[in-house]
Structures are given as structure tokens and as C-alpha cells.
Enzyme design. Structure first.
Site, short mmCIF file in Angstrom:
data_model
loop_
_atom_site.label_atom_id
_atom_site.label_comp_id
_atom_site.label_asym_id
_atom_site.label_seq_id
_atom_site.Cartn_x
_atom_site.Cartn_y
_atom_site.Cartn_z
N ASN A 73 1.42 3.00 -2.65
CA ASN A 73 0.53 4.03 -3.34
C ASN A 73 -0.65 4.53 -2.79
OD1 ASN A 73 1.62 4.05 -6.40
ND2 ASN A 73 2.00 2.13 -6.04
N GLY A 90 0.80 -1.35 -0.04
CA GLY A 90 -0.11 0.01 -0.25
C GLY A 90 0.85 1.32 0.04
N ASN A 117 -5.70 2.00 -13.37
CA ASN A 117 -4.56 0.89 -12.62
C ASN A 117 -3.29 1.67 -12.77
OD1 ASN A 117 -3.71 -1.46 -11.72
ND2 ASN A 117 -3.14 -2.10 -13.53
N GLU A 159 5.69 6.05 -9.55
CA GLU A 159 4.40 5.84 -9.31
C GLU A 159 3.81 6.87 -8.26
OE1 GLU A 159 3.87 1.26 -10.11
OE2 GLU A 159 3.98 1.94 -8.12
N GLN A 192 8.57 2.67 -8.26
CA GLN A 192 7.48 3.30 -7.41
C GLN A 192 7.66 4.67 -7.02
OE1 GLN A 192 6.91 0.31 -4.09
NE2 GLN A 192 5.06 0.02 -5.58
N HIS A 237 0.85 0.51 -13.17
CA HIS A 237 1.73 -0.58 -13.66
C HIS A 237 3.14 -0.27 -13.92
CE1 HIS A 237 2.02 -4.62 -15.17
NE2 HIS A 237 2.87 -4.17 -16.19
N ARG A 294 -16.45 -15.89 -9.10
CA ARG A 294 -15.90 -14.58 -9.47
C ARG A 294 -17.02 -13.41 -9.67
NH1 ARG A 294 -10.18 -14.38 -9.53
NH2 ARG A 294 -10.69 -12.11 -9.84
C1 GRF Z 1 2.85 -1.32 -7.71
O1 GRF Z 1 4.32 -1.11 -8.11
C2 GRF Z 1 1.75 -1.28 -8.62
O2 GRF Z 1 2.42 -0.63 -9.79
C3 GRF Z 1 1.76 -2.79 -8.85
O3 GRF Z 1 1.78 -3.28 -7.38
C4 GRF Z 1 2.62 -2.45 -6.90
C5 GRF Z 1 1.86 -2.02 -5.58
O4 GRF Z 1 2.68 -1.43 -4.70
N1 GRF Z 1 0.79 -2.85 -9.53
P1 GRF Z 1 2.04 -0.77 -3.41
O5 GRF Z 1 1.32 -1.75 -2.57
O6 GRF Z 1 1.48 0.37 -3.55
O7 GRF Z 1 3.34 -0.41 -2.40
#
Ligand code: GRF
Length: 201
Positions: free
Chosen positions: A13, A11, A107, A174, A171, A109, A65
Site C-alpha cells: 500500500n 508496504g 486505516n 486496496e 489488495q 482493512h 505504550r
Molecule cells: C493490507 O492488506 C492491509 O489492509 C492490512 O495489512 C495489509 C498490509 O499490506 N491492514 P502491505 O504491507 O501494504 O502490503
């Protein structure tokens, strides 16, 4: 704008979105709810610390699902969610869910899509020997990491990078890019026509 953040892991992000959007009084973005499909996700601790309602919804509690997706849908409705933000969420939704929330699920990535989709983009990038990687934010469609691309930032791959080094640099980007894109969305600056996404800055 009311958002939900869906997580499966650490988490980081989510934490960035809490710090840069949710807790910023000048931001129009409110995280109404955090949903995790894993009981032990550290992201849940982050949500609790920020006093954001959180739910654990695991695939194994449901017969199929569709039922899993429906449960998530009920939670999103309850909290009046306008945008669904996937942040390290490791499950794919069924087509009916994606169509219901068309252009309302995004999303992030850690690769320059369409290169290296899937669950191991950083190790795949290194194994391939690519010289450039990057971060992609995209709308979610029925496929795996295949929806219309909203924003991308390239990041160089260095000769001595291991997975941890490269993922750390990805990250960091991100955490820069995701809040920006969510702010654009909240401000109505993003429009989509087929695969083409236009951001009016
Ligand atoms: C991130 O690198 C995201 O892009 C990928 O999974 C990771 C999640 O990281 N899909 P976090 O849980 O936000 O630290």
C-alpha cells in the site's frame, strides 16, 4: 497535504501511495515520513528507494505504550503531518493519541467492517464461509477497526479461494481505493458527524 504512512510489513500500500500520490506532480499529497514499528519491514526499503525519511519506532524501546505513542507524535510534529495513514500498521494507539488526532488517522482493512475486524480478517472470512468480502477505509477511533467508515468496496469470495488468492484480490482493490480516499481528504471532500462520514464527490 502532508501525510505520514505507518507500516509494519511489506508496504505494498505504501508503494501505491508513493507511485500514485507522492511521485505524481499533479497530486497535492506529499508523504513526509514513513514510520515502522518493525526493523525488518520491507516497507522501509521502499521508503528509502523513494527518498522519503523513515523511522523505526519499536514498542520494546519504551517503558509503556504512552511513551511509544509520544515518540511517534514527536516525529509527526517534526514533519508537519496533517493526516496519519495506517497501511498495514499492526499496533493500536492509546486513547489519548487517538483523541489528539481525532479524524486525522485513517486505516485500511481487508474485510467489510464491522465483519472480521482484527489481525486475521482474510483467514477469518474464509473460515466463516462468507460469500462476500471487501475493503474498508475508516477513521481510527479507540477500538480495534471500529471507527467511522469512509469507503467500502465489496469483493466476491470464490469457492476455490485460499487465503493467498483472496488477499491478492483484496489488495488489488486496496491499491485502488486508498489513494482515492486520501485525495478526497486532501480536497476537503470528507466530513464526519458522529459515525456518519459523508464524501462530497
Ligand atoms: C493490507 O492488506 C492491509 O489492509 C492490512 O495489512 C495489509 C498490509 O499490506 N491492514 P502491505 O504491507 O501494504 O502490503
Amino acid at each position: 497535504m502532508t501525510i505520514a504512512v505507518l507500516v509494519s510489513g511489506s508496504g505494498s500500500n505504501l508503494q501505491t501511495l508513493i507511485d500514485q500520490l507522492h511521485c505524481d506532480e499533479t497530486s497535492e499529497v506529499n508523504i513526509a515520513v514513513v514510520i515502522s514499528d518493525r526493523k525488518k519491514a520491507y516497507a522501509l526499503t521502499r521508503a528509502q528507494a523513494a527518498k522519503i525519511p523513515s523511522y523505526i519506532v519499536t514498542v520494546r524501546e519504551f517503558p509503556n505504550r504512552h511513551a511509544f505513542d509520544n515518540k511517534i507524535s514527536v516525529i509527526l510534529n517534526k514533519h508537519g503531518v496533517e493526516l496519519i495513514v495506517l497501511a498495514g500498521f499492526m499496533k493500536l494507539f492509546q486513547p489519548a493519541f487517538v483523541q489528539k488526532y481525532s479524524n486525522r488517522i485513517i486505516n485500511i482493512h481487508p474485510a467489510l467492517l464491522p465483519a472480521f475486524p482484527g489481525a486475521h480478517p482474510v483467514s477469518d472470512t474464509l473460515a466463516y464461509g462468507a460469500k462476500v468480502s471487501g475493503v474498508t477505509v475508516h477513521f481510527v477511533d479507540e477500538g480495534m477497526d471500529s471507527g467511522p467508515i469512509i469507503a467500502q468496496t465489496p469483493i466476491p469470495v470464490f469457492d476455490d479461494d485460499d487465503e493467498k488468492d483472496l488477499h491478492a484480490r483484496l489488495q488489488a482493490e486496496e491499491h485502488n481505493l486508498y489513494p482515492k480516499v486520501i485525495n478526497w481528504y486532501a480536497a476537503g471532500k470528507i466530513s464526519v458527524s458522529g459515525r456518519k462520514v459523508i464524501v462530497k464527490e
